[in-house]
Enzyme design. Sequence first.
Site, short mmCIF file in Angstrom:
data_model
loop_
_atom_site.label_atom_id
_atom_site.label_comp_id
_atom_site.label_asym_id
_atom_site.label_seq_id
_atom_site.Cartn_x
_atom_site.Cartn_y
_atom_site.Cartn_z
N GLY A 193 0.93 -1.06 -0.10
CA GLY A 193 0.09 0.13 -0.08
C GLY A 193 0.74 1.37 -0.23
N SER A 247 -3.93 7.08 13.76
CA SER A 247 -4.33 8.35 13.04
C SER A 247 -4.68 9.28 14.10
CB SER A 247 -5.48 8.01 12.31
OG SER A 247 -5.95 9.01 11.67
N TYR A 255 -14.63 4.04 10.57
CA TYR A 255 -12.87 3.87 10.26
C TYR A 255 -12.22 4.35 11.56
CZ TYR A 255 -8.57 5.68 8.94
OH TYR A 255 -7.23 6.13 8.87
N LYS A 289 -9.72 2.84 14.62
CA LYS A 289 -8.17 3.22 15.22
C LYS A 289 -8.30 3.34 16.66
CE LYS A 289 -6.37 3.18 11.10
NZ LYS A 289 -5.36 1.94 10.86
N TYR A 337 -0.58 9.16 12.77
CA TYR A 337 -0.27 10.07 11.49
C TYR A 337 -1.23 11.29 11.48
CZ TYR A 337 1.29 5.04 10.03
OH TYR A 337 1.61 3.75 9.99
N ASN A 358 -1.62 14.12 7.81
CA ASN A 358 -2.09 13.73 6.80
C ASN A 358 -0.80 13.40 5.79
OD1 ASN A 358 -4.25 15.15 8.10
ND2 ASN A 358 -5.05 15.22 5.90
C1 UD1 Z 1 -8.83 12.30 5.88
C2 UD1 Z 1 -9.40 11.01 6.82
C3 UD1 Z 1 -8.49 10.80 7.98
C4 UD1 Z 1 -7.40 10.06 7.31
C5 UD1 Z 1 -6.81 11.22 6.25
C6 UD1 Z 1 -5.71 10.61 5.57
C7 UD1 Z 1 -11.93 12.17 7.01
C8 UD1 Z 1 -12.87 12.78 8.11
N1 UD1 Z 1 -10.78 11.95 7.64
O1 UD1 Z 1 -8.36 13.27 6.55
O2 UD1 Z 1 -9.07 9.81 8.97
O3 UD1 Z 1 -6.44 9.79 8.25
O4 UD1 Z 1 -7.87 11.35 5.30
O5 UD1 Z 1 -5.93 9.79 4.59
O6 UD1 Z 1 -12.06 11.60 5.86
N2 UD1 Z 1 -10.34 18.88 0.62
C9 UD1 Z 1 -10.88 19.60 -0.32
N3 UD1 Z 1 -11.22 19.05 -1.51
C10 UD1 Z 1 -11.01 17.59 -1.85
C11 UD1 Z 1 -10.58 16.85 -0.75
C12 UD1 Z 1 -10.26 17.48 0.34
O7 UD1 Z 1 -11.04 20.87 -0.08
O8 UD1 Z 1 -11.38 17.15 -2.98
C13 UD1 Z 1 -10.08 19.30 1.84
C14 UD1 Z 1 -10.81 18.80 3.13
O9 UD1 Z 1 -11.90 19.68 3.26
C15 UD1 Z 1 -9.74 18.97 4.28
C16 UD1 Z 1 -8.55 18.72 3.61
O10 UD1 Z 1 -8.78 19.08 2.13
O11 UD1 Z 1 -9.72 20.31 4.58
C17 UD1 Z 1 -7.89 17.47 3.41
O12 UD1 Z 1 -8.77 16.58 3.46
P1 UD1 Z 1 -8.30 15.08 3.06
O13 UD1 Z 1 -7.26 14.92 2.26
O14 UD1 Z 1 -9.75 14.17 2.71
O15 UD1 Z 1 -7.88 14.61 4.47
P2 UD1 Z 1 -8.69 14.69 6.12
O16 UD1 Z 1 -10.00 14.84 5.70
O17 UD1 Z 1 -8.04 15.63 6.75
#
Ligand code: UD1
Length: 340
Positions: free
Chosen positions: A11, A126, A151, A155, A179, A181
Site C-alpha cells: 500500500g 491516526s 473507520y 483506530k 499519522y 495527513n
Molecule cells: C482524511 C480522513 C482521515 C485520514 C486522512 C488521511 C476524514 C474525515 N478523515 O483526513 O481519517 O487519516 O484522510 O488519509 O475523511 N479537501 C478539499 N477538496 C477535496 C478533498 C479535500 O477541499 O477534494 C480538503 C478537506 O476539506 C480538508 C483537506 O482538504 O480540509 C484534507 O482533506 P483529506 O485529504 O480528505 O484529509 P482529511 O479529511 O484531513
Amino acid sequence: MKKVLVTGGLGFIGSHTVVELQNEGFEVVIIDDLSNSSIDVLNGIVSITNQKPIFEKLDLKDKSSVELFFRKHNDIAGVIHFAANKAVGESVNKPLLYYENNLNTLIYLLNEILGLETSSFIFSSSCTVYGQADEMPITENAPIKPAESPYGNTKQIGEEIIRDTCKVNLDLNAIALRYFNPIGAHASSKIGELPIGVPQNLVPYITQTAAGLRSYLSVFGDDYPTPDGTCIRDYIHVVDLAKAHVFALQRLMNGRQDSNFETFNIGTGVGSSVLEVIKSFERVSGKSLNYKMTARREGDIVSAYADTKKANSILGWKSQLTLDDAMLSAWNWEKHIRNL
Ligand code: UD1
C-alpha cells in the site's frame, strides 16, 4: 539481518516503509491481499532498493492462514501493521465490514505475535482519534474524542486492544503512530499513492485535476474560522512518515521504551490551509490549478496539526521534507503513472 513483517506492505505508506526498512538493513516479509494495491508495487520497491522482499498474498481475516504464516516464519523480530480498510465514507455505509476487517485482523496478528520469541509491534493509528481537538498543536495527551466514523473508531478501538494486551503481556512491546495527513511519493517516482476511483483526499485530487483526469478541484468550504477561511491540516511527506516507523522499530528492538505501549504523533508540526497546499502545488509544478470554492464537506474538522515534541525528543525522529518537496514528488508521481 532482522526479519520484519509488514502487513499491507504494497500500500501507499507500507511500500515506502518497506524501502526505508531495506535501506536500514532489515529483511522484509510483506503480507498483502492486493485488495487495494497492485503487485507492480513490488517491482517499484525492488528497482529502488535492489532487494526483493519476501511476498505472501494472504488475507489476514483468514485466521488459519495467519497461523500457518507464523509457523513458517517463526523468526520474525518485528511487525508493522498497515493492512486495513481506510475509506472514511465507505466505513459509514459498511460499518460491519470495517469492524470485521480492521479489528479481527489485528486480534489474529497479536495472538500470533504473543507466541514469538521477540515481539515488537507497530500500529498505524491516526490523528483522527483526536477529532476536533480543543487546543493546537495537538499533543499525545489530548483527549480522545468520540469517533466521527467507523473507520476512526477502528483506530481508537485498535489502540485500546493493544493497550489492554500490553498490560497483561509484558513481553509485548508496542507503539502506535498517530499519522497526520500523509502525502507525496518516493523521489524516484517508482512508488506512490494509487487511489482507486475518484480520490477522496486532497493531494491526489489536485494532481489528478492537473493531469486532466478531473475538471476542477472543489475546495470544501472557505468560511472556516482560519486566516484564509479554508481548513488546516498537517501534511507529512510519506518518506518522512516511513522513516518514523524505522525509528519506532529500533526503539522497540533496543528496549528503550518507557512503557510497553507508547503513542507518538507523526506530523510536521506545521498547519497548512487548503489554499496554501494549492499554492504550493502551483509553485512547484508551474501549472495553475482549476479550483472552485464549494460548500463544506460533512464531518470535516476546522484544524488539526501535531505537537511533535514527543516524537522529536523521545523517538528521536523529525520530519525533514517540506510541503513543496511533498507536492513536487506527488506531481512527479502523477506524471509518471499517466505517462505525461
Ligand atoms: C482524511 C480522513 C482521515 C485520514 C486522512 C488521511 C476524514 C474525515 N478523515 O483526513 O481519517 O487519516 O484522510 O488519509 O475523511 N479537501 C478539499 N477538496 C477535496 C478533498 C479535500 O477541499 O477534494 C480538503 C478537506 O476539506 C480538508 C483537506 O482538504 O480540509 C484534507 O482533506 P483529506 O485529504 O480528505 O484529509 P482529511 O479529511 O484531513
